[in-house]
Each structure stands twice: as C-alpha cells, then as structure tokens.
Enzyme design. Structure first.
Site, PDB file in Angstrom:
ATOM      1  N   ASP A   8     -44.763  76.243 -32.413  1.00  0.00           N
ATOM      2  CA  ASP A   8     -43.736  77.271 -32.374  1.00  0.00           C
ATOM      3  C   ASP A   8     -42.691  76.921 -33.439  1.00  0.00           C
ATOM      4  O   ASP A   8     -42.673  75.798 -33.957  1.00  0.00           O
ATOM      5  CB  ASP A   8     -43.117  77.304 -30.973  1.00  0.00           C
TER       6      ASP A   8
ATOM      7  N   ASP B 290     -38.730  78.304 -33.683  1.00  0.00           N
ATOM      8  CA  ASP B 290     -37.368  78.122 -33.171  1.00  0.00           C
ATOM      9  C   ASP B 290     -37.370  77.241 -31.924  1.00  0.00           C
ATOM     10  O   ASP B 290     -38.081  77.508 -30.956  1.00  0.00           O
ATOM     11  CB  ASP B 290     -36.743  79.481 -32.841  1.00  0.00           C
TER      12      ASP B 290
END
Length: 238
Positions: free
Chosen positions: A106, A108
């Site tokens: 991922d 953020d």
C-alpha cells in the site's frame, strides 16, 4: 551462527548482550539491522535494537502479532498475524528465504505519511515514513518484483488530477532508486469508493493488472503489506 562468540560474551558479560556486543563490533552508521523475536520482548534482541538506534543503524523488526517492546523501537515493524510460535517462525523462514516472490505495498501509511482526512496532492505534501527507503533497499535484495497498489479517489473527487499523481509517483520512484531500492510499478485506482470498482481495493483489479504486465508473477508466492482492513482483504484475494 557463532557459538564461540555467544559463549564468550555470555560468560564474560551476559547472555542479554550477545547481539548488542556483536553489533558493536560489526555495525556501522547507515547499516540496517534485521531483528527477529517471536514475543517481541527478548532482552538480547531489544538491547541490540537500542544500540542500533543510538548509533544511527536502521532497524527492521519481525515479531508475532501481540503488542510488544519491539514495535515502538523499530523503524519498520513487521508483525506476523499469529500468536502461535511455530507459525510465526515459519513465516520468518518464508520471508527471509524468498526466491521468486512478489511484494505488494500500500502507499499512504506504509510508504509515506498519511494525511488525516485529506489527500497527498503534491510532492511538497509527500513525506516518506522513517526507514522506508532503507527497508525498500533491503526488500529489493529478496523480492523479485515489488509493486505499490494504492486507492486514490481524490482524483475522481476533483481534489487532484492524474498529472498531480504522476509527479508524486515520479518523485517516489526517483528517491527509492537513489537509495538503492526498486519499485517495479505503481498501480492506482482513481474511482470513488461508492462505485465498488473492481480496481479499487479490497477488490483485486490492480493485482490483475500487475499480472498482465508481469506474467511471471504468481499470486501464491506474493505478500501484501498495508495498514487497513481493505489491504488485508486484498491480500487474501490474491
């Protein structure tokens, strides 16, 4: 793997110092220490981490899922989602002896600092989390492919556009490369969450795109690292 050293340090100092003393002899500023402790509370491992932090050595820690002392001390803390000691240690063997494996990340909250209730819209707002670039250098030695998969509905909300995101990702890739790491590709989904897009996590669309671009990857030999429930579901769908 050095019984003579462990015996000497244990006799002359303490068993709690076996790793920190070795690190004192071999470690240098800018190195990366990989620390393994199933409980996350092993005194000899904690002492080595403390020495590393004082001497500007980055730390990647592996432990089980229980809250522990290591979590707050490591630059990167990877928690194996199990309290079963054999399962946790099997996961260590898997991760540390990876061959043709793929890592999905991922963005953020994993690569860069997440902006609460907002979106990273420019390079100025993009800030790497501490230790991430060093970790990516290390991961690049073991994973055949590394991808970022990120939901970016700020685009379809009109808060930012594709060009804004391209500039951010060009900067991200450049900084990782400067640190000796690699990201093979960044996939993003601009669609709104209410659209239930196949390409928006937790759905696996971005992983399917990666498979189309890199046919050699096998989802059975893939790991997903994220900071949300949708990342867990995405990983389980691979």
């Amino acid at each position: 793997n050095n019984p003579a050293f462990c015996t000497a340090v244990s006799n002359d100092f303490s068993y709690d110092d076996i790793f920190s003393r070795e690190l004192e002899a071999l470690g240098n500023e800018g190195d990366v220490l990989v620390a393994l402790s199933t409980s996350g509370n092993s005194k000899n491992v904690i002492n080595a981490i403390d020495y590393a932090k004082i001497n500007n050595i980055k730390v990647i820690g592996f432990s089980g899922e229980s809250e522990n002392l290591m979590n707050g001390k490591c630059d990167i803390a990877i928690k194996i989602p199990s309290k079963n000691t054999p399962r946790v240690q099997e996961a260590y063997k898997l991760i540390l002896h990876i061959g043709q494996w793929t890592l999905f990340l991922d963005r953020d909250g994993v690569i860069n600092k997440r902006l609460p209730d907002n979106y990273v819209r420019s390079i100025e707002e993009f800030e790497f989390l501490g230790g991430v670039k060093e970790a990516l250098f290390w991961f690049s030695q073991y994973f055949d492919r590394i991808f970022i998969v990120t939901n970016q509905q700020g685009i379809d909300k009109g808060i930012m556009d594709h060009e804004d995101l391209y500039l951010i990702h060009d900067y991200l890739l450049s900084e990782v490369e400067k640190s000796g790491g690699k990201i093979d590709q960044i996939y993003y989904c601009p669609h709104l969450s209410i659209e239930k897009s196949y390409y928006r996590k937790p759905n696996p669309g971005m992983a399917i795109m990666a498979k189309e671009d890199f046919p050699e990857i096998e989802f059975a030999s893939s790991i997903m690292v994220g900071d949300s429930y949708s990342d867990i579901v995405f990983g389980n769908k691979l």
